[in-house]
Design a protein around this motif. Sequence first.
Motif, mmCIF file in Angstrom:
data_model
loop_
_atom_site.group_PDB
_atom_site.id
_atom_site.type_symbol
_atom_site.label_atom_id
_atom_site.label_comp_id
_atom_site.label_asym_id
_atom_site.label_seq_id
_atom_site.Cartn_x
_atom_site.Cartn_y
_atom_site.Cartn_z
ATOM 1 N N UNK A 174 16.696 -48.658 13.790
ATOM 2 C CA UNK A 174 17.318 -49.984 13.657
ATOM 3 C C UNK A 174 17.362 -50.732 14.984
ATOM 4 N N UNK A 175 17.469 -49.980 16.088
ATOM 5 C CA UNK A 175 17.537 -50.602 17.408
ATOM 6 C C UNK A 175 16.160 -50.958 17.959
ATOM 7 N N UNK A 176 15.103 -50.551 17.244
ATOM 8 C CA UNK A 176 13.734 -50.816 17.701
ATOM 9 C C UNK A 176 13.008 -51.822 16.818
ATOM 10 N N UNK A 177 13.541 -52.093 15.645
ATOM 11 C CA UNK A 177 12.859 -52.972 14.692
ATOM 12 C C UNK A 177 12.538 -54.331 15.320
ATOM 13 N N UNK A 178 11.288 -54.740 15.150
ATOM 14 C CA UNK A 178 10.867 -56.049 15.624
ATOM 15 C C UNK A 178 10.146 -56.038 16.953
ATOM 16 N N UNK A 179 10.167 -54.904 17.683
ATOM 17 C CA UNK A 179 9.438 -54.838 18.956
ATOM 18 C C UNK A 179 7.940 -54.880 18.660
ATOM 19 N N UNK A 180 7.208 -55.846 19.207
ATOM 20 C CA UNK A 180 5.778 -55.960 18.884
ATOM 21 C C UNK A 180 4.972 -54.796 19.439
ATOM 22 N N UNK A 181 3.949 -54.390 18.698
ATOM 23 C CA UNK A 181 3.036 -53.339 19.162
ATOM 24 C C UNK A 181 1.600 -53.814 18.982
ATOM 25 N N UNK A 182 0.767 -53.430 19.926
ATOM 26 C CA UNK A 182 -0.653 -53.787 19.861
ATOM 27 C C UNK A 182 -1.533 -52.590 19.501
ATOM 28 N N UNK A 183 -1.019 -51.383 19.727
ATOM 29 C CA UNK A 183 -1.791 -50.185 19.394
ATOM 30 C C UNK A 183 -0.882 -49.149 18.741
ATOM 31 N N UNK A 184 -1.408 -48.496 17.715
ATOM 32 C CA UNK A 184 -0.712 -47.412 17.031
ATOM 33 C C UNK A 184 -1.614 -46.190 17.075
ATOM 34 N N UNK A 185 -1.046 -45.049 17.431
ATOM 35 C CA UNK A 185 -1.831 -43.825 17.547
ATOM 36 C C UNK A 185 -1.200 -42.733 16.694
ATOM 37 N N UNK A 189 2.884 -47.570 19.896
ATOM 38 C CA UNK A 189 3.767 -46.624 19.217
ATOM 39 C C UNK A 189 2.902 -45.456 18.764
ATOM 40 N N UNK A 190 3.340 -44.247 19.103
ATOM 41 C CA UNK A 190 2.485 -43.070 19.002
ATOM 42 C C UNK A 190 3.246 -41.889 18.415
ATOM 43 N N UNK A 191 2.514 -40.988 17.760
ATOM 44 C CA UNK A 191 3.104 -39.752 17.255
ATOM 45 C C UNK A 191 3.050 -38.639 18.289
ATOM 46 N N UNK A 192 2.701 -38.969 19.521
ATOM 47 C CA UNK A 192 2.558 -37.967 20.577
ATOM 48 C C UNK A 192 3.911 -37.428 21.023
ATOM 49 N N UNK A 193 3.880 -36.594 22.063
ATOM 50 C CA UNK A 193 5.090 -35.948 22.553
ATOM 51 C C UNK A 193 5.595 -36.497 23.880
ATOM 52 N N UNK A 194 4.842 -37.403 24.504
ATOM 53 C CA UNK A 194 5.249 -37.936 25.803
ATOM 54 C C UNK A 194 4.976 -39.430 25.889
ATOM 55 N N UNK A 195 5.852 -40.104 26.610
ATOM 56 C CA UNK A 195 5.702 -41.560 26.775
ATOM 57 C C UNK A 195 5.953 -41.989 28.215
#
Length: 418
Positions: free
Chosen positions: A282-293, A375-381
């Motif tokens: 809920x605190x992240x909704x609306x943040x634009x993303x250009x790449x999804x992995x 936004x990624x399904x990985x383990x590190x950011x």
Amino acid sequence: MGKTIIEKIISGHVGEEVKAGDYCVVPVDMLMCHDATGPLAIKAFREFERERVWDPTKVAFVLDHATPSPNERISGLHDMLRSFAKEQGIRFFDVGEGICHQLMLEKGMVLPGDIALGTDSHTCTYGAVGAFSFGIGSTDASGVLLTGKLWLKVPQTMKIVVEKGLTRGVYPKDLMLHIIGILKSDGADYLCLEFSGSCIDDMSMGGRMTLCNMAIEAGAKGGIVPPDEKTLEWVRHRSSRFFTPKLSDADANYIDVLHIDAANLEPQVAFPHAVDNVHPVDEAIGIPVQQVFIGTCTNGRLEDLKEAESILRGRKVNDSVRLLLCPASREVMLEAAKQGIIASLVEAGATLIPPGCGPCPGTHLGVPGEGENVISTANRNFKGRMGNNKSNIYLASPATCAASAIEGRIADPRKYLD
């Protein structure tokens, strides 16, 4: 006082009773090296002028971090690993076979009760089958290649008890992000996280892999799920090697116990630039993303691709988004293709890339542009993790990533579930 599963595994290997805090030299059941770290281990091994590794049947080399080779230098490193593996009789997984951690488990190379090492921090993934596994450096790996042994301190164990079931739209990745958010990046330094409770009992093997995979992100030495019948059935389909599963005693000594009510959990998102910077979706909704992995050793398994496909089926990726799809192994990719999952995701707008690690560490494929959000399904950011220190990486489940691909901004996956 009873023993934890980790104390039992190490005691069984050294042939005497040990407890947390003791120092010992342990024989190793399996060593894995990949293309980003293996060359250094080989060079160090050569300096000792020994002709043969201690036991080639207990070593595996995997090409996965920069595959297919993006340049001449990497090609040279790949050739070094191929030549050494052939010379020594080491099991070798070439380009396109998949991510090292996925392969070690799906090929039955690590079993309950094993001590398994790898020159990669996410080697702790193998705890999902009840093994004690952790990452080591390339120089330490050269010593294992020589002797088959490693010096270590027996870690203390933190027990994490997760009760009740995950609600619709919430997945093991959300659970582990929530746990890391509680513990923080150093909250489990040199501890082993032991996962238990009714939620873990009901969880798939893939979900357990996700939990153990990310134990290192709380500073843990490793993560482990005590083996149950689900574990034993899973490994028996993959290996005929004898194994002795271990369980913690009822009166085992834990440094701490964390209780989690899974029924109260909602989708989670880790904000840049730290894995423990975790917030409800809920605190992240609306943040634009250009790449999804969607992929990696954390969430590139068949069930993860199914999870994403359940959101994207019959829908389209937003025009402002690039969706990269990377199965964790050739086996996963083939099964996903047979089940129509790949076709469905590609029809939605995903770009399929070869099984491997490339985009996750930023070594090959999918490097984001300056100022872009991923936004990624990985383990590190961490800053620069995907190859550009001027981009931002958010971490989430495959479902949250898929929903975000549809909207072009971070979205709650629950709105897309039937």
